[in-house]
Scaffold this active site. Structure first.
Site, PDB file in Angstrom:
ATOM      1  N   GLY A  35       3.252  44.099  -2.994  1.00  0.00           N
ATOM      2  CA  GLY A  35       4.381  43.927  -3.919  1.00  0.00           C
ATOM      3  C   GLY A  35       3.889  44.004  -5.355  1.00  0.00           C
ATOM      4  O   GLY A  35       2.684  44.172  -5.598  1.00  0.00           O
ATOM      5  N   LEU A  66       3.846  41.620  -7.843  1.00  0.00           N
ATOM      6  CA  LEU A  66       2.992  40.482  -8.201  1.00  0.00           C
ATOM      7  C   LEU A  66       1.748  40.443  -7.319  1.00  0.00           C
ATOM      8  O   LEU A  66       0.634  40.208  -7.805  1.00  0.00           O
ATOM      9  CB  LEU A  66       3.793  39.167  -8.064  1.00  0.00           C
ATOM     10  CG  LEU A  66       3.019  37.884  -8.307  1.00  0.00           C
ATOM     11  CD1 LEU A  66       2.354  37.861  -9.683  1.00  0.00           C
ATOM     12  CD2 LEU A  66       3.924  36.660  -8.148  1.00  0.00           C
ATOM     13  N   ASP A  78       4.239  38.235   9.085  1.00  0.00           N
ATOM     14  CA  ASP A  78       5.647  38.050   8.695  1.00  0.00           C
ATOM     15  C   ASP A  78       5.839  36.549   8.535  1.00  0.00           C
ATOM     16  O   ASP A  78       5.734  35.803   9.521  1.00  0.00           O
ATOM     17  CB  ASP A  78       6.564  38.625   9.788  1.00  0.00           C
ATOM     18  CG  ASP A  78       8.038  38.495   9.415  1.00  0.00           C
ATOM     19  OD1 ASP A  78       8.384  37.579   8.628  1.00  0.00           O
ATOM     20  OD2 ASP A  78       8.841  39.293   9.914  1.00  0.00           O
ATOM     21  N   ALA A 115       9.152  37.401  -0.254  1.00  0.00           N
ATOM     22  CA  ALA A 115      10.525  36.939  -0.526  1.00  0.00           C
ATOM     23  C   ALA A 115      11.515  38.015  -0.109  1.00  0.00           C
ATOM     24  O   ALA A 115      11.185  39.198  -0.059  1.00  0.00           O
ATOM     25  CB  ALA A 115      10.701  36.643  -2.015  1.00  0.00           C
ATOM     26  N   TYR A 129      20.723  33.650  -2.755  1.00  0.00           N
ATOM     27  CA  TYR A 129      19.289  33.823  -3.035  1.00  0.00           C
ATOM     28  C   TYR A 129      18.723  32.547  -3.667  1.00  0.00           C
ATOM     29  O   TYR A 129      17.714  32.002  -3.208  1.00  0.00           O
ATOM     30  CB  TYR A 129      19.094  35.022  -3.971  1.00  0.00           C
ATOM     31  CG  TYR A 129      17.692  35.134  -4.541  1.00  0.00           C
ATOM     32  CD1 TYR A 129      16.599  35.409  -3.727  1.00  0.00           C
ATOM     33  CD2 TYR A 129      17.469  34.957  -5.913  1.00  0.00           C
ATOM     34  CE1 TYR A 129      15.319  35.501  -4.258  1.00  0.00           C
ATOM     35  CE2 TYR A 129      16.193  35.056  -6.452  1.00  0.00           C
ATOM     36  CZ  TYR A 129      15.131  35.326  -5.623  1.00  0.00           C
ATOM     37  OH  TYR A 129      13.861  35.417  -6.154  1.00  0.00           O
ATOM     38  N   LYS A 162      15.940  30.002  -2.105  1.00  0.00           N
ATOM     39  CA  LYS A 162      14.650  29.784  -2.787  1.00  0.00           C
ATOM     40  C   LYS A 162      14.455  28.304  -3.099  1.00  0.00           C
ATOM     41  O   LYS A 162      13.345  27.777  -2.997  1.00  0.00           O
ATOM     42  CB  LYS A 162      14.565  30.617  -4.070  1.00  0.00           C
ATOM     43  CG  LYS A 162      14.479  32.121  -3.853  1.00  0.00           C
ATOM     44  CD  LYS A 162      13.194  32.578  -3.186  1.00  0.00           C
ATOM     45  CE  LYS A 162      12.007  32.573  -4.107  1.00  0.00           C
ATOM     46  NZ  LYS A 162      10.809  33.187  -3.441  1.00  0.00           N
TER      47      LYS A 162
END
Ligand code: NAP
Length: 295
Positions: free
Chosen positions: A10, A12, A36, A60, A125, A129
């Site tokens: 990804g 980051l 996963d 995420a 979302y 989170k």
């Protein structure tokens, strides 16, 4: 120090792997093919085998519109995932670094949010989170839960198909007028800078919840204007309001994060303008490398 990076491909994750490796830290990069996070048996097995000192997860499900439609998947990745990781880290006595979001706030404030401010997410979302944050904090003390904001990196977000800077540069090259919202204020954050900060944080034992983004604030429109200014591009750019871009998902109008707690540890961050300049430089270097390789 042995560090596992989950979500290593990804935007980051890519910068974390690069920054940590540059600091001679032993990095094990894992992609979704390797692990996963929503699969507890797999998480236990993989992290049990690796016996890392630190596990950093950038995993995420963060396409905000899709999270709204697929709440089960959203909670599987963003809440059950961090629980699986926290349990495995507790079992193996590894520090867990988990990323959360400015979208846990409702945006009703007009000064930067502190870690102690009450979250009130406006969308699925953000709720998923926030659940992920709570479950990490509940499960395993040796954690860094890092809320961040407006990420962009040279690898581009696979989940979102690029990043805001690249979208603006592409639109500029197409020559069409560009309209960008001027009533959502944030702090755009270069993932290279965030990765540097994380590398400092994991050398401490000051576990807990942190706000980590660049310094300063701007609207998406002001961010776009800076991209074109630094890129020396003349563009027909105009500010619009959120109501002119109807979306099924509510977003906070103000989601700037206070870095006071981080600063108290003696860790300073770049301004968003400096971060953008670094990104544009890193992007140029990456393109040169690709061209040289092709030649
Ligand atoms: N992007 C932003 O503006 C922003 C803002 C605030 C906070 N954050 C948070 O910052 C973190 C990093 O974001 P990013 O922009 O770097 O995201 P990204 O580029 O989309 O990277 C996310 C990584 O997670 C992997 N992943 C997704 N689902 C997974 C699963 N079930 N198991 C294992 N890996 C999985 C993805 O793999 P695939 O490529 O195979 O899908 C990808 O490598 C996330 O926690 C995000 O919520 C992001």
């Amino acid at each position: 120090m042995k560090v596992v990076v989950i979500g290593a491909n990804g935007q980051l994750g890519t910068d974390l792997c690069r920054v940590l490796a540059d600091q001679k830290i032993s990095v094990v990069p894992l992609t979704r093919r390797d692990i996963d996070v929503s699969e507890s048996v797999q998480v236990d097995r993989v992290l049990g085998e690796l016996q890392a000192d630190v596990v950093i997860s950038t995993a995420a499900f963060h396409k905000v519109e899709e999270c709204e439609r697929q709440s089960t998947q959203s909670f599987a990745v963003n809440a059950t995932g961090p629980r699986n990781l926290a349990l495995a880290c507790r079992q193996n006595n590894a520090v867990l670094v988990h990323f959360s979001t400015d979208y846990v706030f409702d945006g009703g404030e007009r000064c930067p949010y502190k870690e102690s401010d009450l979250p009130r997410p406006l969308n699925v979302y953000g709720v998923s989170k926030l659940a992920g944050e709570h479950i990490v904090r509940l499960t395993w003390d040796r954690h860094f839960v890092i809320r961040t904001c407006g990420l962009y990196g040279v690898a581009g977000s696979a989940g979102k198909g690029g990043n805001f800077v690249e979208t603006m540069l592409r639109k500029a090259s197409e020559g069409a007028p560009i309209r960008v919202v001027d009533d959502q204020v944030l702090t755009p954050t270069f993932t290279g800078d965030l990765a540097e900060t994380v590398s400092k944080l994991i050398r401490t034992e000051a576990y807990g919840l942190y706000h980590v983004s660049a310094e300063g604030e701007c609207s998406w429109y002001e961010f776009a204007r800076k991209i074109f200014e630094l890129g020396k591009l003349t563009v027909d750019l105009r500010p619009v309001t959120t109501t002119e871009f109807p979306s099924p998902v509510q977003r906070p109008a103000y989601s700037v994060l206070s870095k006071q707690k981080l600063t108290q540890l003696g860790i300073a961050v770049n301004t968003w303008q400096d971060g953008l300049a670094s990104y544009l430089g890193a992007r140029r270097d990456a393109r040169k490398t690709v061209n040289t390789t092709v030649l």
